[in-house]
Motif scaffolding. Structure first.
Motif, short mmCIF file in Angstrom:
data_model
loop_
_atom_site.label_atom_id
_atom_site.label_comp_id
_atom_site.label_asym_id
_atom_site.label_seq_id
_atom_site.Cartn_x
_atom_site.Cartn_y
_atom_site.Cartn_z
N TYR A 32 32.91 38.05 46.05
CA TYR A 32 32.95 36.60 46.34
C TYR A 32 31.81 35.94 45.60
CZ TYR A 32 33.49 32.20 48.78
OH TYR A 32 33.72 30.88 49.07
N PRO A 33 32.10 35.05 44.68
CA PRO A 33 31.03 34.41 43.89
C PRO A 33 30.27 33.38 44.73
CG PRO A 33 33.16 33.51 43.28
CD PRO A 33 33.44 34.63 44.25
N THR A 34 28.96 33.52 44.81
CA THR A 34 28.16 32.57 45.58
C THR A 34 28.19 31.17 44.96
OG1 THR A 34 26.22 33.26 44.32
CG2 THR A 34 26.62 34.36 46.42
N ALA A 35 28.52 31.08 43.67
CA ALA A 35 28.58 29.77 43.02
C ALA A 35 29.65 28.88 43.65
CB ALA A 35 28.87 29.93 41.54
N LEU A 36 30.68 29.48 44.26
CA LEU A 36 31.70 28.68 44.93
C LEU A 36 31.09 27.88 46.08
CD1 LEU A 36 34.92 30.89 45.13
CD2 LEU A 36 34.61 28.75 43.89
N ASP A 37 30.23 28.51 46.86
CA ASP A 37 29.61 27.81 47.98
C ASP A 37 28.53 26.86 47.52
OD1 ASP A 37 31.21 29.11 49.84
OD2 ASP A 37 29.82 30.79 50.04
N ASN A 38 27.76 27.28 46.53
CA ASN A 38 26.60 26.49 46.12
C ASN A 38 26.96 25.35 45.17
OD1 ASN A 38 25.09 28.29 47.62
ND2 ASN A 38 24.67 29.62 45.87
N LEU A 39 27.83 25.63 44.20
CA LEU A 39 28.08 24.66 43.14
C LEU A 39 29.53 24.15 43.10
CD1 LEU A 39 26.09 26.45 40.30
CD2 LEU A 39 25.31 24.59 41.77
N ASP A 82 31.98 25.02 38.44
CA ASP A 82 30.89 25.84 37.91
C ASP A 82 31.22 27.32 37.98
OD1 ASP A 82 28.44 23.98 37.34
OD2 ASP A 82 29.28 23.25 39.22
N ALA A 83 31.95 27.73 39.02
CA ALA A 83 32.35 29.14 39.11
C ALA A 83 33.29 29.51 37.96
CB ALA A 83 33.02 29.42 40.46
N LEU A 84 34.21 28.60 37.60
CA LEU A 84 35.09 28.86 36.47
C LEU A 84 34.32 28.85 35.15
CD1 LEU A 84 38.24 26.76 37.47
CD2 LEU A 84 37.92 29.23 37.63
N ALA A 85 33.30 27.99 35.07
CA ALA A 85 32.46 28.00 33.86
C ALA A 85 31.75 29.35 33.71
CB ALA A 85 31.45 26.87 33.93
N ARG A 86 31.36 29.94 34.83
CA ARG A 86 30.72 31.27 34.78
C ARG A 86 31.72 32.32 34.31
NH1 ARG A 86 26.96 34.23 37.98
NH2 ARG A 86 26.89 36.33 37.09
N VAL A 87 32.99 32.19 34.76
CA VAL A 87 34.03 33.11 34.29
C VAL A 87 34.19 33.01 32.77
CG1 VAL A 87 36.51 33.61 34.38
CG2 VAL A 87 35.28 33.14 36.48
N ALA A 88 34.19 31.78 32.26
CA ALA A 88 34.33 31.58 30.82
C ALA A 88 33.14 32.15 30.07
CB ALA A 88 34.49 30.09 30.52
N PRO A 116 37.48 25.40 51.17
CA PRO A 116 36.90 26.67 50.69
C PRO A 116 37.93 27.76 50.43
CG PRO A 116 35.57 25.77 52.47
CD PRO A 116 36.80 24.92 52.38
N ARG A 117 38.93 27.90 51.31
CA ARG A 117 39.91 28.98 51.12
C ARG A 117 40.75 28.74 49.86
NH1 ARG A 117 41.84 25.44 54.79
NH2 ARG A 117 44.03 24.79 54.66
N VAL A 118 41.02 27.46 49.56
CA VAL A 118 41.79 27.13 48.36
C VAL A 118 40.92 27.36 47.12
CG1 VAL A 118 43.02 25.30 47.14
CG2 VAL A 118 43.21 25.50 49.62
N GLU A 119 39.66 26.99 47.20
CA GLU A 119 38.74 27.25 46.09
C GLU A 119 38.67 28.74 45.78
OE1 GLU A 119 35.19 24.05 45.43
OE2 GLU A 119 34.90 25.58 46.95
N ALA A 120 38.53 29.54 46.83
CA ALA A 120 38.43 30.99 46.62
C ALA A 120 39.68 31.54 45.97
CB ALA A 120 38.16 31.69 47.96
#
Length: 385
Positions: free
Chosen positions: A259-266, A270-276, A295-299
């Motif tokens: 579970y990427p912490t960037a989802l909760d924080n940013l 930003d989480a997709l930018a980290r994937v890229a 949150p569940r949809v974001e995850a």
């Protein structure tokens, strides 16, 4: 461009609907002509009724295919539990709507043709039908054309809506059938979620066993050698320190995949930018969400994008990947990942199956389009309600 494509498909669908409505009128007329004399003969009457019942069911099935393909109504197009009686009732109610749609299309085409003719003659310097064609006449005709075009468009939209409502009323599932299907879907999705959780646990255990655990064993061996060889202790402790840093990085990577912490924080962008950034292949991210989703949809959106990018990098030999995140008319979030790889992805593979289960747990839709030779497109539609 998408609106134009939808309008063209709707126009084709209404045109085909007018043809099926005309066929229905002919069939109903023949039914009345043939059935009237057959009423006096029970066997003949039963045979005629069976024949028309079979024909009505087939014709209703064709109309369902038209609704799904051209009028974007998968709910009415996907149900097959209706009987011959409901099919005949549907055709009997629906044929005036079909003819109405065809009539509006014909009148719209006729009006567009007249407007095109007048404009062509005017631009060529002539006088249509002897009319003194000045700017005042042009403004009058233009206003009249806009009003008629608006009425025609509204008529076509209304006809499409009536088509959908009639199909759902007569061909769609009843309340009891819909409830039974919903219970079955929930039972299946619950079992799939449990299977997905078990598969995720096995993957985490495999990552820890094959990666972190092996590095910890190597670290212990280095420290043991340092204790036994004081002369090499500085060199061995330096190697142990480097190994410790690699273990920490790998633990962070395992935690990120869980579970990427960037989802909760940013947030998701930003989480997709980290994937890229972490991908070995150039990844273009297009993010167009006005508000932050639940949150569940974001995850779920992140897992779909991350797993699709990983699959394209490892298995598809892709040289470019694009991630698109936007909203649909219904308010649902649409996540689409496209790569230019070799294609041929198996939707029943473990990775894509896990994503399908995760999306199904949110009552979403998951689709994989991967013809041989590519491109591959993985799409997930996630409701936000």
């Amino acid at each position: 461009m998408r609106v134009i494509g939808t309008a063209v498909r709707a126009g084709i669908g209404l045109g085909l609907g007018a043809l099926t409505a005309a066929v229905t009128v002919v069939c109903l007329t023949l039914a009345g002509v043939v059935l009237a004399p057959a009423l006096a003969f029970p066997r003949l009457r039963a045979a005629v009724l069976r024949m028309f019942a079979r024909g009505a069911t087939n014709l209703a099935g064709l109309d369902q295919a038209r609704l799904g393909r051209f009028l974007d109504d998968p709910e009415a197009a996907g149900f097959r539990g209706y009987g011959a009686e409901r099919a005949m009732a549907y055709l009997g109610v629906r044929w005036p709507v079909g003819l109405l749609g065809g009539l509006i299309l014909v009148l719209s085409a006729y009006g567009a043709g007249n407007v095109a003719y007048v404009c062509w003659v005017w631009l060529a310097g002539g006088r249509p039908d002897g009319i003194e064609f000045g700017w005042l006449v042009a403004a009058y005709i233009g206003t009249f054309t806009v009003v008629l075009a608006f009425l025609a468009v509204q008529g076509l939209i209304g006809t499409v809506r009536i088509e959908r409502k009639v199909a759902r009323r007569f061909l769609g599932p009843t309340a009891e059938e819909a409830l039974r299907r919903r219970i079955e879907e929930l039972s299946v999705s619950r079992a799939e979620v449990v299977a997905a959780v078990d598969a995720e646990r096995r993957r985490i255990e495999r990552d820890l066993h094959d990666g972190v655990q092996q590095r910890l064993v190597a670290l212990g061996m280095l420290l043991g050698q340092a204790r036994r060889s004081p002369a090499r202790s500085t060199e061995l402790v330096t190697k142990a320190h480097d190994e410790t840093r690699r273990i920490i990085d790998e633990l962070r990577e395992v935690a990120w995949r869980v579970y990427p912490t960037a989802l909760d924080n940013l947030g998701l962008a930003d989480a997709l930018a980290r994937v890229a950034e972490n991908s070995g292949v150039p990844v273009e991210v297009s993010y167009a969400l006005p508000d932050r989703p639940p949150p569940r949809v974001e995850a779920a959106a992140w897992f779909v994008a991350s797993e699709a990018v990983t699959n394209a990098t490892k298995h598809a030999a892709a040289s470019r990947i694009s991630i698109s995140v936007g909203t649909e008319d219904s308010g649902a979030i649409r996540v689409s990942v496209t790569d230019d790889g070799r294609g041929g992805a198996d939707p029943d593979g473990s990775g894509l199956t896990g994503l399908a289960r995760r999306v199904a747990a949110l009552d979403g839709r998951f689709d994989v389009h991967s013809p041989a030779g590519g491109p591959t497109t993985v799409t997930a539609v996630l409701p936000c309600g």
